[in-house]
Design an enzyme around this catalytic site. Structure first.
Site, PDB file in Angstrom:
ATOM      1  N   CYS A  79      -5.775  -0.207  25.666  1.00 54.06           N
ATOM      2  CA  CYS A  79      -4.657  -1.128  25.443  1.00 54.06           C
ATOM      3  C   CYS A  79      -3.905  -0.777  24.149  1.00 54.06           C
ATOM      4  O   CYS A  79      -3.177   0.197  24.116  1.00 54.06           O
ATOM      5  CB  CYS A  79      -5.137  -2.574  25.463  1.00 54.06           C
ATOM      6  SG  CYS A  79      -3.805  -3.772  25.725  1.00 54.06           S
TER       7      CYS A  79
ATOM      8  N   HIS B 104      -8.164  -2.777  30.784  1.00 47.15           N
ATOM      9  CA  HIS B 104      -9.341  -3.134  29.994  1.00 47.15           C
ATOM     10  C   HIS B 104     -10.637  -2.831  30.749  1.00 47.15           C
ATOM     11  O   HIS B 104     -11.238  -3.722  31.369  1.00 47.15           O
ATOM     12  CB  HIS B 104      -9.279  -4.615  29.610  1.00 47.15           C
ATOM     13  CG  HIS B 104      -8.301  -4.895  28.527  1.00 47.15           C
ATOM     14  ND1 HIS B 104      -8.666  -5.037  27.204  1.00 47.15           N
ATOM     15  CD2 HIS B 104      -6.951  -5.022  28.561  1.00 47.15           C
ATOM     16  CE1 HIS B 104      -7.591  -5.256  26.467  1.00 47.15           C
ATOM     17  NE2 HIS B 104      -6.526  -5.250  27.272  1.00 47.15           N
TER      18      HIS B 104
ATOM     19  N   GLU C  81     -13.516  -2.370  29.501  1.00 45.88           N
ATOM     20  CA  GLU C  81     -14.701  -2.956  28.868  1.00 45.88           C
ATOM     21  C   GLU C  81     -15.210  -4.177  29.635  1.00 45.88           C
ATOM     22  O   GLU C  81     -16.373  -4.571  29.499  1.00 45.88           O
ATOM     23  CB  GLU C  81     -14.410  -3.325  27.407  1.00 45.88           C
ATOM     24  CG  GLU C  81     -13.599  -4.573  27.179  1.00 45.88           C
ATOM     25  CD  GLU C  81     -12.102  -4.397  27.343  1.00 45.88           C
ATOM     26  OE1 GLU C  81     -11.351  -5.366  27.066  1.00 45.88           O
ATOM     27  OE2 GLU C  81     -11.666  -3.288  27.731  1.00 45.88           O
TER      28      GLU C  81
END
Length: 249
Positions: A113, A221, A223
């Site tokens: 990001c 994202h 994660e």
């Protein structure tokens, strides 16, 4: 995964922000957990480091991770003049030179990001300040709901580009679904970078630098559910493996 006691050390760029009356350095736990899940040992790198500090810190790490953030890269770093209220100049002054130093030292680096946008800017690329205001583009901003399952839910498709690194990882699949939690986006890709994936509206969602051991940035994202989704697993496992190889070498 790394053996206990010999984990690759991953320098994680911190954000600088104010919480009530306190100046704090912060990183979302999701990022740190993903690094740990794949065998890395996260080490936070705070804003305020000068060149000598950065050199010393980079000598201690095997990889560098650039997390996302609510803040945006200050427009002056990519030749723009628009007003940008959500900046973090302390992080800019830390991350942009560290990215360039990692290039010179062959240190694996992975950005998500804001980190993805920093990598592009550091190498000479430009950003759109508000993608949702551009004709023909999707609204890539994050949902306002507070539930993680909604905020990080799949938002749009992703197409891997032929001849790229990601296509080597997934020779039998070109389409994926990803989340979307950003307002800015890539306007022009830095000259040395190779586009790895694009959204349905053509917005660049991932790039790499082929001659580097591992230089990968993604706009979404990964994660979130990092140990479950195929793209997330590929990104984190290969980043940590590259850092482990540097440590071993």
């Amino acid at each position: 995964m790394s053996e206990s006691g010999n984990k690759p050390v991953i320098g994680v760029i911190s954000c600088e922000k104010t919480v009530k009356i306190y100046q704090v350095q912060s990183v979302n736990h999701f990022y740190l957990q993903a690094i740990r899940d794949y065998g890395g040992l996260p080490l936070l790198i705070p804003a305020g480091c000068d060149e000598a500090d950065r050199e010393q810190l980079l000598a201690m790490v095997d990889g560098v991770f650039l997390p996302g953030s609510p803040s945006n890269v200050a427009p002056r770093h990519y030749g723009a003049t628009h007003e940008e209220p959500a900046t973090d100049e302390g992080r800019d002054d830390l991350s942009l030179p560290i990215i360039r130093q990692c290039l010179g030292k062959g240190i694996p680096i992975f950005g998500i990001c804001r980190g993805f946008q920093e990598m592009n800017v550091a190498l000479g690329g430009q950003l759109h300040p508000k993608v949702h205001e551009l004709s023909g583009y999707l609204d890539h901003r994050e949902p306002e709901e507070s539930e993680y399952e909604i905020k990080y839910a799949f938002a749009h498709g992703l197409t891997l580009q032929e001849g790229g690194l990601f296509r080597q990882w997934f020779p039998d699949q070109t389409e994926f679904q990803v989340n979307s939690l950003h307002g800015q986006g890539v306007k022009s890709v830095a000259p040395r970078l190779v586009v790895e994936a694009v959204a349905p509206d053509g917005l660049v969602e991932a790039f790499s630098l082929p001659e580097h051991p591992f230089f990968v940035g993604v706009q979404w994202h990964p994660e979130w559910k990092a140990t479950e989704l195929p793209l997330s697993k590929a990104l984190f496992s290969r980043f940590i493996a590259s850092a482990q190889a540097k440590r071993a070498g």
